[in-house]
Write a protein that holds these residues in place. Structure first.
Motif, mmCIF file in Angstrom:
data_model
loop_
_atom_site.group_PDB
_atom_site.id
_atom_site.type_symbol
_atom_site.label_atom_id
_atom_site.label_comp_id
_atom_site.label_asym_id
_atom_site.label_seq_id
_atom_site.Cartn_x
_atom_site.Cartn_y
_atom_site.Cartn_z
ATOM 1 N N LEU A 62 0.823 -1.209 0.000
ATOM 2 C CA LEU A 62 0.000 0.000 0.000
ATOM 3 C C LEU A 62 0.858 1.260 0.000
ATOM 4 O O LEU A 62 0.535 2.245 -0.668
ATOM 5 N N CYS A 63 1.966 1.233 0.757
ATOM 6 C CA CYS A 63 2.885 2.375 0.753
ATOM 7 C C CYS A 63 3.443 2.608 -0.645
ATOM 8 O O CYS A 63 3.517 3.744 -1.129
ATOM 9 N N GLY A 64 3.872 1.523 -1.286
ATOM 10 C CA GLY A 64 4.477 1.652 -2.599
ATOM 11 C C GLY A 64 3.516 2.108 -3.675
ATOM 12 O O GLY A 64 3.941 2.708 -4.678
ATOM 13 N N LEU A 65 2.231 1.833 -3.499
ATOM 14 C CA LEU A 65 1.219 2.217 -4.495
ATOM 15 C C LEU A 65 0.472 3.491 -4.117
ATOM 16 O O LEU A 65 -0.409 3.924 -4.857
ATOM 17 N N PRO A 114 -1.207 6.844 -3.855
ATOM 18 C CA PRO A 114 -1.334 7.926 -4.842
ATOM 19 C C PRO A 114 -1.113 9.309 -4.249
ATOM 20 O O PRO A 114 -0.917 10.274 -4.980
ATOM 21 N N ASN A 115 -1.172 9.415 -2.919
ATOM 22 C CA ASN A 115 -1.007 10.718 -2.281
ATOM 23 C C ASN A 115 -0.446 10.511 -0.871
ATOM 24 O O ASN A 115 -0.327 9.385 -0.384
ATOM 25 N N ALA A 116 -0.129 11.624 -0.230
ATOM 26 C CA ALA A 116 0.500 11.546 1.082
ATOM 27 C C ALA A 116 -0.429 10.950 2.132
ATOM 28 O O ALA A 116 0.024 10.230 3.032
ATOM 29 N N GLY A 117 -1.725 11.227 2.054
ATOM 30 C CA GLY A 117 -2.661 10.699 3.037
ATOM 31 C C GLY A 117 -2.693 9.185 3.055
ATOM 32 O O GLY A 117 -2.677 8.559 4.125
ATOM 33 N N VAL A 118 -2.739 8.576 1.876
ATOM 34 C CA VAL A 118 -2.745 7.118 1.792
ATOM 35 C C VAL A 118 -1.415 6.559 2.289
ATOM 36 O O VAL A 118 -1.378 5.537 2.988
ATOM 37 N N LEU A 119 -0.313 7.224 1.941
ATOM 38 C CA LEU A 119 0.998 6.763 2.397
ATOM 39 C C LEU A 119 1.086 6.780 3.920
ATOM 40 O O LEU A 119 1.582 5.829 4.530
ATOM 41 N N ILE A 120 0.595 7.834 4.535
ATOM 42 C CA ILE A 120 0.653 7.941 5.996
ATOM 43 C C ILE A 120 -0.183 6.838 6.651
ATOM 44 O O ILE A 120 0.245 6.197 7.622
ATOM 45 N N ALA A 121 -1.393 6.608 6.125
ATOM 46 C CA ALA A 121 -2.240 5.545 6.676
ATOM 47 C C ALA A 121 -1.573 4.185 6.524
ATOM 48 O O ALA A 121 -1.604 3.349 7.452
ATOM 49 N N ALA A 122 -0.949 3.947 5.374
ATOM 50 C CA ALA A 122 -0.275 2.670 5.151
ATOM 51 C C ALA A 122 0.931 2.515 6.073
ATOM 52 O O ALA A 122 1.234 1.412 6.534
ATOM 53 N N ARG A 123 1.617 3.618 6.355
ATOM 54 C CA ARG A 123 2.748 3.552 7.286
ATOM 55 C C ARG A 123 2.278 3.170 8.695
ATOM 56 O O ARG A 123 2.960 2.426 9.414
ATOM 57 N N ALA A 124 1.107 3.682 9.099
ATOM 58 C CA ALA A 124 0.561 3.284 10.395
ATOM 59 C C ALA A 124 0.265 1.784 10.425
ATOM 60 O O ALA A 124 0.524 1.104 11.426
ATOM 61 N N LEU A 125 -0.263 1.264 9.314
ATOM 62 C CA LEU A 125 -0.504 -0.173 9.229
ATOM 63 C C LEU A 125 0.810 -0.949 9.273
ATOM 64 O O LEU A 125 0.883 -2.031 9.871
ATOM 65 N N GLN A 126 1.852 -0.417 8.644
ATOM 66 C CA GLN A 126 3.163 -1.046 8.728
ATOM 67 C C GLN A 126 3.615 -1.195 10.175
ATOM 68 O O GLN A 126 4.210 -2.204 10.557
ATOM 69 N N GLY A 127 3.359 -0.158 10.973
ATOM 70 C CA GLY A 127 3.767 -0.209 12.373
ATOM 71 C C GLY A 127 3.095 -1.342 13.134
ATOM 72 O O GLY A 127 3.711 -1.968 14.015
ATOM 73 N N ILE A 128 1.831 -1.623 12.807
ATOM 74 C CA ILE A 128 1.141 -2.749 13.446
ATOM 75 C C ILE A 128 1.832 -4.057 13.069
ATOM 76 O O ILE A 128 2.074 -4.925 13.918
ATOM 77 N N GLY A 129 2.144 -4.201 11.782
ATOM 78 C CA GLY A 129 2.869 -5.398 11.367
ATOM 79 C C GLY A 129 4.213 -5.506 12.040
ATOM 80 O O GLY A 129 4.638 -6.596 12.448
ATOM 81 N N GLY A 130 4.904 -4.371 12.185
ATOM 82 C CA GLY A 130 6.197 -4.373 12.862
ATOM 83 C C GLY A 130 6.083 -4.784 14.320
ATOM 84 O O GLY A 130 6.969 -5.466 14.863
ATOM 85 N N ALA A 131 4.993 -4.392 14.978
ATOM 86 C CA ALA A 131 4.795 -4.767 16.382
ATOM 87 C C ALA A 131 4.571 -6.266 16.539
ATOM 88 O O ALA A 131 4.877 -6.841 17.595
ATOM 89 N N LEU A 132 4.022 -6.913 15.515
ATOM 90 C CA LEU A 132 3.864 -8.361 15.540
ATOM 91 C C LEU A 132 5.148 -9.072 15.127
ATOM 92 O O LEU A 132 5.517 -10.105 15.690
ATOM 93 N N LEU A 133 5.840 -8.500 14.139
ATOM 94 C CA LEU A 133 7.028 -9.127 13.569
ATOM 95 C C LEU A 133 8.269 -8.947 14.443
ATOM 96 O O LEU A 133 9.063 -9.881 14.619
ATOM 97 N N THR A 134 8.453 -7.755 14.975
ATOM 98 C CA THR A 134 9.707 -7.417 15.660
ATOM 99 C C THR A 134 10.041 -8.350 16.817
ATOM 100 O O THR A 134 11.167 -8.846 16.900
ATOM 101 N N PRO A 135 9.118 -8.621 17.755
ATOM 102 C CA PRO A 135 9.501 -9.511 18.863
ATOM 103 C C PRO A 135 9.650 -10.961 18.451
ATOM 104 O O PRO A 135 10.244 -11.756 19.180
ATOM 105 N N GLY A 136 9.127 -11.314 17.265
ATOM 106 C CA GLY A 136 8.999 -12.725 16.930
ATOM 107 C C GLY A 136 10.261 -13.418 16.478
ATOM 108 O O GLY A 136 10.451 -14.612 16.756
ATOM 109 N N SER A 137 11.138 -12.701 15.771
ATOM 110 C CA SER A 137 12.266 -13.396 15.153
ATOM 111 C C SER A 137 13.223 -13.974 16.196
ATOM 112 O O SER A 137 13.582 -15.158 16.139
ATOM 113 N N LEU A 138 13.634 -13.175 17.166
ATOM 114 C CA LEU A 138 14.520 -13.693 18.205
ATOM 115 C C LEU A 138 13.791 -14.685 19.111
ATOM 116 O O LEU A 138 14.373 -15.670 19.575
ATOM 117 N N ALA A 139 12.497 -14.438 19.337
ATOM 118 C CA ALA A 139 11.728 -15.364 20.178
ATOM 119 C C ALA A 139 11.693 -16.756 19.559
ATOM 120 O O ALA A 139 11.767 -17.764 20.260
#
Length: 513
Positions: free
Chosen positions: A94-97, A99-124
């Motif tokens: 969604l970030c890569g596609l 069309p405007n800054a508003g969509v990019l910002i919303a997609a970045r917030a969604l990225q953060g949710i994924g990061g919160a799930l992904l980040t603790p998991g690899s070392l665990a």
């Protein structure tokens, strides 16, 4: 008992999968700042939109990362890791596609949710999967490859921005996820904590994220002086008060208030806030300064700041060993002062700046300051609480660092008088950048004073950090807790999971068992 051996085919697949997954978030965090000027031009975005592009990710990540480990404990670490990878990849698409800054910002917030799930998991996953005789070496290899990723990120990101375009900074995560997910499902054993029970502190996580989002909005938009901004500021502070109230009353809080009964833990977290606020502002503004004012390409700007990462990879383990001998007080006092000196040297970086004469000395001094302070800071955090709460303490410290960085990115343009179009004018941005570096240096000096007056030598039998070498610079490494001869996810209590992972942990000299 974990029984995967590192020399086995499965062991190599587990290591490869966790390195690949954690590299997605690590690469993304190292290159987005480099892409900001090009994003602004292509999407016709003002400075506030660029601030949100950086901060939307941090708001959700900082607010939710303390729940990541507990979700893995409850529902399966592989399962939550895979969900995080897929979520992160979809948000990256969604970030890569956008069309405007508003969509990019919303997609970045969604990225953060994924990061919160992904980040603790690899070392665990590594901690839960490998046989105890191989776990230390597996963690060392995993985090060593992470350090290589942190070093490669600026080269790759700069090349993508200058070449195919900034959108590929995000789109690159999609093929990485398509490779990572099937390997994880086929080769990574599922693990969890059958003793985990109780309710998740979802309300606390939401209140924390909402508070950060509203305060960030108020700081970014404060120049308008509107009623909406004032309401957002008041609501953000009210959400923060509600967060504290909820955490004090819940039987299974995400951030137990009594952990701050340790004066040293509280003091070191104040030092953390100062250090990572300054670093967040520095790396956000410096990447723009080098491109807009000094005329560097995106690749040139990314590689110009690379010596900080290289110095930390090479020297932070030795810094940790020195701190064990002399105690943390001197490194935590001297480190911020060196970093402040590096930021003041950045005042020399203006139009047509020479890399060798102007940029490199500043970056080297800053890097030496980070080498001095990061490993002792992590060790002191862990030594300030009971060993059973080490993972929780590390997660709180990591979240505090990220929150400090996002507040700094929101506040510095306001405090330095940057207008909405400042990054389009070399003269205007250069003038405000100088004021910002002075402010960042002042915050670091404040952190040094706090460390000198409050930090004391820990007990000789205190918990030692697992991650000894640190290569990413925007957050301290996450740590697990050591219980009954094994490394597990940190938990404040049976129902409130802490975190164990490596967002920000770029390398280690090996974990003891």
């Amino acid at each position: 008992m974990p029984d995967v051996r590192l020399a086995s085919p499965q062991g190599r697949w587990v290591l490869f999968t966790t390195v690949l997954g954690s590299s997605m978030a690590l690469l993304d965090s190292t290159v987005v700042n480099i892409a900001l000027p090009r994003i602004g031009r292509d999407l016709d975005a003002d400075l506030a939109a660029l601030q949100w592009t950086a901060n939307a990710y941090l708001v959700t990540l900082a607010g939710l990362i303390l729940l990541g480990g507990s979700l893995g404990d409850r529902y399966g670490r592989r399962k939550v890791f895979v969900v995080g990878v897929v979520w992160f990849a979809v948000a990256s698409l969604l970030c890569g596609l956008a069309p405007n800054a508003g969509v990019l910002i919303a997609a970045r917030a969604l990225q953060g949710i994924g990061g919160a799930l992904l980040t603790p998991g690899s070392l665990a996953i590594i901690q839960a999967s490998f046989h105890r005789d191989d776990r230390g070496r597996a963690v060392g290899l995993w985090s060593g490859f992470g350090g290589v990723g942190a070093a490669v990120g600026p080269f790759l990101g700069g090349w993508l921005v200058d070449g195919p375009g900034w959108r590929w900074v995000f789109l690159l995560n999609v093929p990485l996820a398509l490779l990572c997910v099937p390997i994880a499902l086929r080769h990574v054993p599922e693990s969890g904590d059958g003793k985990t029970h109780g309710r998740f502190d979802v309300l606390g996580a939401v209140l924390g994220a909402v508070s950060l989002a509203l305060v960030t909005y108020a700081l970014i938009e404060a120049g308008e002086g509107s009623v909406v901004v004032a309401v957002a500021a008041v609501a953000g502070l009210a959400a923060a008060v509600a967060f504290v109230y909820v955490e004090r009353r819940r039987p299974d809080p995400m951030m137990p208030p009594d952990i701050f009964a340790s004066r040293q833990f509280t003091a070191v977290n104040l030092v953390t806030l100062c250090v990572y606020a300054a670093l967040g502002g520095f790396f956000f503004l410096s990447a723009v300064q080098l491109q807009v004012v000094s005329g560097y390409s995106a690749l040139g700007a990314g590689t110009a700041l690379l010596p900080t990462t290289v110095l930390m990879l090479l020297l932070s383990a030795r810094s940790g060993q020195l701190a064990e001998v002399i105690g943390p007080r001197v490194p935590l006092t001297v480190g911020p002062l060196l970093a402040a000196a590096g930021m003041l040297l950045m005042l020399r970086v203006g139009p047509d700046a020479s890399y060798a004469a102007d940029v490199l000395p500043a970056v080297l001094i800053l890097g030496l300051g980070l080498v001095a302070l990061v490993a002792p800071l992590t060790a002191t955090v862990l030594a300030s609480v009971d060993v059973s709460r080490a993972g929780l303490a590390s997660g709180i410290n990591n979240a505090a660092a990220r929150a400090a960085g996002l507040v700094a990115v929101a506040a510095l343009p306001l405090l330095t008088g940057m207008g909405a179009e400042a990054y389009r004018s070399a003269d205007a941005f250069d003038e405000a950048f100088g004021r910002a570096m002075v402010l960042c240096a002042g915050v670091l000096v404040l952190g040094s004073v706090i460390a000198f007056t409050t930090v004391r030598r820990p007990a000789p039998d205190c918990r030692r950090p697992e991650c000894r070498t640190h290569g990413a610079v925007l957050a301290p490494p996450l740590e697990g807790e050591r219980t009954a001869g094994r490394l597990t996810l940190g938990r404040g209590d049976p129902g409130a999971g802490g975190t164990s992972g490596a967002s920000g942990a770029a390398g280690t000299s090996g974990a003891e068992d």
